[in-house]
Design a protein around this motif. Structure first.
Motif, PDB file in Angstrom:
ATOM      1  N   ALA A  11     -41.474  21.496  18.446  1.00 49.70           N
ATOM      2  CA  ALA A  11     -41.050  20.489  17.536  1.00 49.70           C
ATOM      3  C   ALA A  11     -42.233  19.932  16.624  1.00 49.70           C
ATOM      4  O   ALA A  11     -41.879  19.871  15.363  1.00 49.70           O
ATOM      5  N   ILE A  12     -43.399  19.746  17.279  1.00 50.50           N
ATOM      6  CA  ILE A  12     -44.423  19.267  16.294  1.00 50.50           C
ATOM      7  C   ILE A  12     -44.999  20.103  15.392  1.00 50.50           C
ATOM      8  O   ILE A  12     -45.575  19.999  14.313  1.00 50.50           O
ATOM      9  N   ASN A  13     -44.840  21.568  15.992  1.00 54.76           N
ATOM     10  CA  ASN A  13     -45.215  22.757  14.763  1.00 54.76           C
ATOM     11  C   ASN A  13     -44.289  22.619  13.601  1.00 54.76           C
ATOM     12  O   ASN A  13     -44.886  22.906  12.576  1.00 54.76           O
ATOM     13  N   TYR A  14     -43.145  22.595  13.868  1.00 59.19           N
ATOM     14  CA  TYR A  14     -42.192  22.203  12.677  1.00 59.19           C
ATOM     15  C   TYR A  14     -42.692  21.313  11.796  1.00 59.19           C
ATOM     16  O   TYR A  14     -42.606  21.303  10.634  1.00 59.19           O
ATOM     17  N   LEU A  15     -42.867  19.948  12.408  1.00 59.24           N
ATOM     18  CA  LEU A  15     -43.274  18.937  11.619  1.00 59.24           C
ATOM     19  C   LEU A  15     -44.627  19.231  10.957  1.00 59.24           C
ATOM     20  O   LEU A  15     -44.817  18.820   9.774  1.00 59.24           O
ATOM     21  N   GLU A  16     -45.631  20.048  11.520  1.00 60.79           N
ATOM     22  CA  GLU A  16     -46.937  20.408  10.922  1.00 60.79           C
ATOM     23  C   GLU A  16     -46.687  21.341   9.648  1.00 60.79           C
ATOM     24  O   GLU A  16     -47.354  21.022   8.556  1.00 60.79           O
ATOM     25  N   GLN A  17     -45.854  22.200   9.892  1.00 62.39           N
ATOM     26  CA  GLN A  17     -45.531  22.982   8.866  1.00 62.39           C
ATOM     27  C   GLN A  17     -44.780  22.410   7.658  1.00 62.39           C
ATOM     28  O   GLN A  17     -45.285  22.688   6.529  1.00 62.39           O
ATOM     29  N   GLY A  18     -44.187  21.307   7.825  1.00 63.09           N
ATOM     30  CA  GLY A  18     -43.411  20.680   6.817  1.00 63.09           C
ATOM     31  C   GLY A  18     -44.530  19.818   6.021  1.00 63.09           C
ATOM     32  O   GLY A  18     -44.471  19.887   4.796  1.00 63.09           O
ATOM     33  N   LEU A  19     -45.278  19.268   6.822  1.00 66.05           N
ATOM     34  CA  LEU A  19     -46.421  18.658   6.126  1.00 66.05           C
ATOM     35  C   LEU A  19     -47.316  19.356   5.245  1.00 66.05           C
ATOM     36  O   LEU A  19     -47.790  19.120   3.996  1.00 66.05           O
ATOM     37  N   LYS A  20     -47.628  20.597   5.728  1.00 61.94           N
ATOM     38  CA  LYS A  20     -48.565  21.650   5.008  1.00 61.94           C
ATOM     39  C   LYS A  20     -47.895  22.109   3.814  1.00 61.94           C
ATOM     40  O   LYS A  20     -48.338  21.907   2.665  1.00 61.94           O
ATOM     41  N   LEU A  21     -46.537  22.197   3.844  1.00 63.32           N
ATOM     42  CA  LEU A  21     -45.793  22.743   2.735  1.00 63.32           C
ATOM     43  C   LEU A  21     -45.596  21.355   1.688  1.00 63.32           C
ATOM     44  O   LEU A  21     -46.061  21.920   0.339  1.00 63.32           O
ATOM     45  N   ALA A  22     -45.207  20.325   2.183  1.00 67.28           N
ATOM     46  CA  ALA A  22     -45.486  19.195   1.081  1.00 67.28           C
ATOM     47  C   ALA A  22     -46.776  18.831   0.531  1.00 67.28           C
ATOM     48  O   ALA A  22     -46.548  18.367  -0.638  1.00 67.28           O
ATOM     49  N   GLU A  23     -47.867  19.093   1.183  1.00 66.33           N
ATOM     50  CA  GLU A  23     -48.882  18.850   0.585  1.00 66.33           C
ATOM     51  C   GLU A  23     -49.516  19.854  -0.246  1.00 66.33           C
ATOM     52  O   GLU A  23     -49.833  19.848  -1.356  1.00 66.33           O
ATOM     53  N   LYS A  24     -48.916  21.102  -0.128  1.00 66.59           N
ATOM     54  CA  LYS A  24     -49.103  22.030  -1.025  1.00 66.59           C
ATOM     55  C   LYS A  24     -48.369  22.152  -2.144  1.00 66.59           C
ATOM     56  O   LYS A  24     -48.746  22.383  -3.499  1.00 66.59           O
ATOM     57  N   LEU A  25     -46.984  21.614  -2.141  1.00 67.12           N
ATOM     58  CA  LEU A  25     -46.284  21.057  -3.394  1.00 67.12           C
ATOM     59  C   LEU A  25     -46.699  19.896  -3.936  1.00 67.12           C
ATOM     60  O   LEU A  25     -46.304  19.577  -5.184  1.00 67.12           O
ATOM     61  N   ASN A  26     -47.674  19.076  -3.323  1.00 65.81           N
ATOM     62  CA  ASN A  26     -48.166  17.858  -3.971  1.00 65.81           C
ATOM     63  C   ASN A  26     -46.846  16.847  -4.117  1.00 65.81           C
ATOM     64  O   ASN A  26     -46.751  16.021  -5.096  1.00 65.81           O
ATOM     65  N   ASP A  27     -46.042  16.841  -3.174  1.00 63.04           N
ATOM     66  CA  ASP A  27     -44.780  16.059  -3.376  1.00 63.04           C
ATOM     67  C   ASP A  27     -45.009  14.737  -2.453  1.00 63.04           C
ATOM     68  O   ASP A  27     -44.886  14.641  -1.208  1.00 63.04           O
ATOM     69  N   LEU A  28     -45.202  13.839  -3.071  1.00 65.23           N
ATOM     70  CA  LEU A  28     -45.895  12.547  -2.336  1.00 65.23           C
ATOM     71  C   LEU A  28     -44.589  12.092  -1.381  1.00 65.23           C
ATOM     72  O   LEU A  28     -44.850  11.518  -0.235  1.00 65.23           O
ATOM     73  N   GLN A  29     -43.519  11.945  -1.818  1.00 63.60           N
ATOM     74  CA  GLN A  29     -42.390  11.462  -0.966  1.00 63.60           C
ATOM     75  C   GLN A  29     -42.126  12.076   0.232  1.00 63.60           C
ATOM     76  O   GLN A  29     -41.911  11.412   1.264  1.00 63.60           O
ATOM     77  N   SER A  30     -42.096  13.482  -0.011  1.00 66.82           N
ATOM     78  CA  SER A  30     -42.001  14.396   1.184  1.00 66.82           C
ATOM     79  C   SER A  30     -43.217  14.254   2.228  1.00 66.82           C
ATOM     80  O   SER A  30     -43.166  14.196   3.443  1.00 66.82           O
ATOM     81  N   GLN A  31     -44.481  14.147   1.605  1.00 65.80           N
ATOM     82  CA  GLN A  31     -45.634  13.872   2.495  1.00 65.80           C
ATOM     83  C   GLN A  31     -45.559  12.611   3.243  1.00 65.80           C
ATOM     84  O   GLN A  31     -45.969  12.420   4.175  1.00 65.80           O
ATOM     85  N   ALA A  32     -45.022  11.512   2.621  1.00 66.71           N
ATOM     86  CA  ALA A  32     -44.889  10.112   3.254  1.00 66.71           C
ATOM     87  C   ALA A  32     -43.980  10.176   4.597  1.00 66.71           C
ATOM     88  O   ALA A  32     -44.367   9.731   5.460  1.00 66.71           O
ATOM     89  N   LEU A  33     -42.810  10.998   4.237  1.00 65.92           N
ATOM     90  CA  LEU A  33     -41.855  11.197   5.443  1.00 65.92           C
ATOM     91  C   LEU A  33     -42.505  12.112   6.406  1.00 65.92           C
ATOM     92  O   LEU A  33     -42.264  11.953   7.531  1.00 65.92           O
ATOM     93  N   CYS A  34     -43.229  12.976   6.032  1.00 58.69           N
ATOM     94  CA  CYS A  34     -44.034  13.888   7.213  1.00 58.69           C
ATOM     95  C   CYS A  34     -45.045  13.081   8.094  1.00 58.69           C
ATOM     96  O   CYS A  34     -45.045  13.354   9.189  1.00 58.69           O
ATOM     97  N   PHE A  35     -45.868  12.541   7.339  1.00 60.27           N
ATOM     98  CA  PHE A  35     -46.802  11.709   8.110  1.00 60.27           C
ATOM     99  C   PHE A  35     -46.355  10.685   8.865  1.00 60.27           C
ATOM    100  O   PHE A  35     -46.427  10.649  10.206  1.00 60.27           O
ATOM    101  N   SER A  36     -45.129  10.178   8.500  1.00 61.65           N
ATOM    102  CA  SER A  36     -44.324   8.860   9.339  1.00 61.65           C
ATOM    103  C   SER A  36     -43.698   9.842  10.510  1.00 61.65           C
ATOM    104  O   SER A  36     -43.834   9.132  11.603  1.00 61.65           O
TER     105      SER A  36
END
Length: 622
Positions: free
Chosen positions: A470-495
């Protein structure tokens, strides 16, 4: 080029005859060698065509083109065929110069057409027609000088005290007022620099108070004073029972140009954390809410005014949904002036019900859905997201469809319906990968991981592999959001990562992600995620027995969540009550006072003074 009057059938027939004669004259003159350049053809069209009658000329030209082409195709006599060919060539020259005439007279045609539509409309439809022809979403929207010209043109057909005269006067007064405001549009921002959105005495500082000093008419001045005092637009309208059409139009012009002026400025501040897209988003939402409240306020006075307000609100939302920064994955945003919107977005629901299912409607319903989730109204949230999902499918708006699968997943988690949460996140993940929606994919990965962590916790699953996956899915999502430089998605990923680590008892790791989530949510402007991260940070610090940081983050999170009317403020308040009981009220107060200066920087003096009252309110409701 002569002015035009609204055309009846007989006038149209007379013009058709006139335009056929004009075309024949140009062709004959060309054949006789008296026209040596295309500019002469253009000048003849310029003198001969009346503004607003382009369709009539188009039909006449089409008639002569078809006739000439048929003659060329069918004529057997060589001399006659040669003459017909020269005539067709002359007509094609007319066609090219007609296209030039259309390009250069496009705006004039638009104004003339607008005048015709308004003047021929029935009295009860006239305001709606005016708002339609001045819609900023049109292919060729009117600019300020063209709107001014429209007002002057309407006056030519107006009788004394008629609605046409009142619309014309309202346009003129509104433009004059806007030009006065325009020069000092942002002065309020610099007056309260350093405390943007917080502090100050209601009614004396901020945008509405600043603009109230600049307008001269009684209605807009009073309206701005009302908003400056943070009172409802509904209340203002209920206190003003006799609003003339000219006053309504004046206020409409001022508010519309205010909104567009602010958005234009904020859009140019993309790299300024204090402005940029988050303030553009807030401006669109603030003015949409104002117009929906005005529509509600006029319901007992004038259906025409109510419909007009709803019409402008929908125009604003239509513009908003087409912006690249439209927050498909957003949260709760503040007003552009800094005050919290709280549950004001509820007002958008009613006018939307009468609108057909379009891409724009699906996107606004998405925004309403996740706003309701933040407020703790999960049944309404699910209803909005299901509606949006159905409309987005029909409109083939895949990013919106994927966003609603993702939001349904988040809402089902809040309801502890983890099976449906996982199902919707999986559907979002599959569809996002099929269509290449990377932001949708990042959010789907986060939602899938978050749902699985929560489900495993619910069934008390102790298998480490379950949490690792489950945490692997979360970390994949964070890496992708950071790559896309999408702040809103990054905020949700970190949270989400922070909460997941908190759930499995890794509190120090949780704090790292939650702090990043809070900082990112600040930049994106999402107050819900800011408050939520702070509330969970308090919980992590509490488990590590760091009372000082728990008091700071818990009180701050509690305040922000309560200010946006999110029911989750009670979670933070509950923790603060437990902590206060454990360390004692006196020690709790000392720790709170030690954080005073830091907290005032976020929530102002009034906000800090409100904290004890908020805790007391929670205890009373227990």
């Amino acid at each position: 080029m002569s002015d035009t009057l609204p055309l009846g059938d007989s006038a149209s027939t007379d013009l058709s005859v006139r335009y056929l004669a004009l075309i024949d004259e140009i062709v004959e003159t060309t054949l006789k060698g008296k026209i040596s350049s295309v500019e002469q053809v253009y000048q003849m069209l310029l003198k001969g065509i009346t503004s607003g009658t382009g369709e009539v000329f188009e039909l006449a030209l089409s008639d002569r083109t078809n006739a000439a082409q048929a003659q060329v195709d069918q004529e057997q006599d060589e001399l006659k065929k040669a003459k017909a060919t020269r005539s067709l060539r002359a007509i094609k020259t007319i066609q090219s110069q007609w296209q030039r005439w259309q390009e250069q007279n496009k705006i004039t045609e638009v104004i003339v057409s607008a005048v015709r539509e308004i003047t021929t409309a029935t009295a009860e439809n006239r305001l709606a027609v005016f708002l339609r022809v001045s819609d900023p979403n049109l292919k060729h929207p009117l600019n300020l000088s063209q709107l001014q010209q429209l007002g002057k043109s309407l006056l030519q057909f107006a009788q004394a005290d008629s609605d046409l005269q009142q619309i014309s006067q309202g346009i003129t007064r509104g433009i004059i007022a806007w030009q006065r405001i325009q020069e000092n549009l942002l002065s309020w921002m610099y007056e309260q620099r350093g405390s943007l959105g917080f502090g100050g005495v209601p009614g004396e500082r901020g945008p509405w108070a600043s603009w109230a000093k600049l307008v001269k008419s009684e209605l807009p001045q009073g309206f701005f004073h009302t908003l400056a005092l943070e009172k409802s637009a509904i209340e203002f309208i209920q206190q003003h029972q006799q609003i003339s059409l000219s006053d309504w139009v004046e206020l409409a012009i001022i508010l519309q140009y205010l909104q567009r002026g602010l958005v234009n400025w904020f859009d140019q501040q993309a790299y300024d954390i204090q402005a940029g897209p988050k303030l553009s988003i807030s401006t669109f939402l603030t003015f949409a809410v104002i117009w929906s409240q005005l529509a509600s306020g006029f319901q007992n006075q004038s259906q025409i005014y109510t419909n007009g307000c709803s019409q402008i609100m929908l125009q604003i939302l239509r513009t908003f949904t087409q912006r690249a920064y439209f927050p498909l994955y957003g949260g709760i945003f503040a007003s552009f002036s800094g005050t919290y919107l709280r549950d004001a977005l509820d007002y958008l629901d009613e006018p939307l019900r009468s609108v057909e299912g379009t891409q724009e409607k699906a996107r606004i319903l998405t925004l309403l859905g996740y706003s309701q989730r933040a407020l703790g109204k999960y049944a309404r949230s699910l209803k909005f997201h299901h509606q949006a999902l159905e409309i987005a499918r029909k409109a083939s708006d895949r990013p919106c469809e994927i966003a609603n699968f993702n939001h349904l997943s988040r809402t089902y988690v809040q309801e502890k319906n983890y099976a449906d949460a996982i199902n919707n996140s999986q559907r979002a993940l599959i569809l996002s990968r099929q269509v290449g929606d990377r932001i949708g994919e990042a959010n789907a990965l986060v939602n899938l991981g978050y749902s699985e962590v929560m489900q495993a916790q619910e069934v008390k699953n102790r298998e480490p592999e379950v949490y690792e996956l489950a945490i692997n899915y979360l970390e994949q999502g964070l890496k992708l959001a950071e790559k896309l430089n999408d702040l809103q998605s990054q905020a949700l990923c970190f949270s989400s990562l922070g909460i997941a680590y908190l759930v499995i008892g890794q509190h120090e790791t949780a704090i790292k992600y939650l702090e990043n989530g809070f900082k990112t949510a600040q930049i994106s402007g999402d107050y819900y995620l800011q408050g939520r991260n702070l509330a969970y940070l308090a919980e992590a610090h509490y488990h590590l027995q760091n009372a000082e940081k728990a008091v700071y983050t818990g009180n701050l999170g509690m305040y922000i969540l309560e200010q946006i009317a999110s029911d989750e403020w009670r979670q933070a308040a509950g923790l603060m009550t437990i902590l206060q009981g454990q360390i004692g009220a006196e020690r709790f107060q000392i720790l709170l006072q030690q954080q005073r200066s830091k907290m005032i920087a976020f929530i102002g003096v009034d906000g800090f003074d409100y904290l004890p009252k908020l805790l007391a309110k929670y205890k009373e409701d227990m």
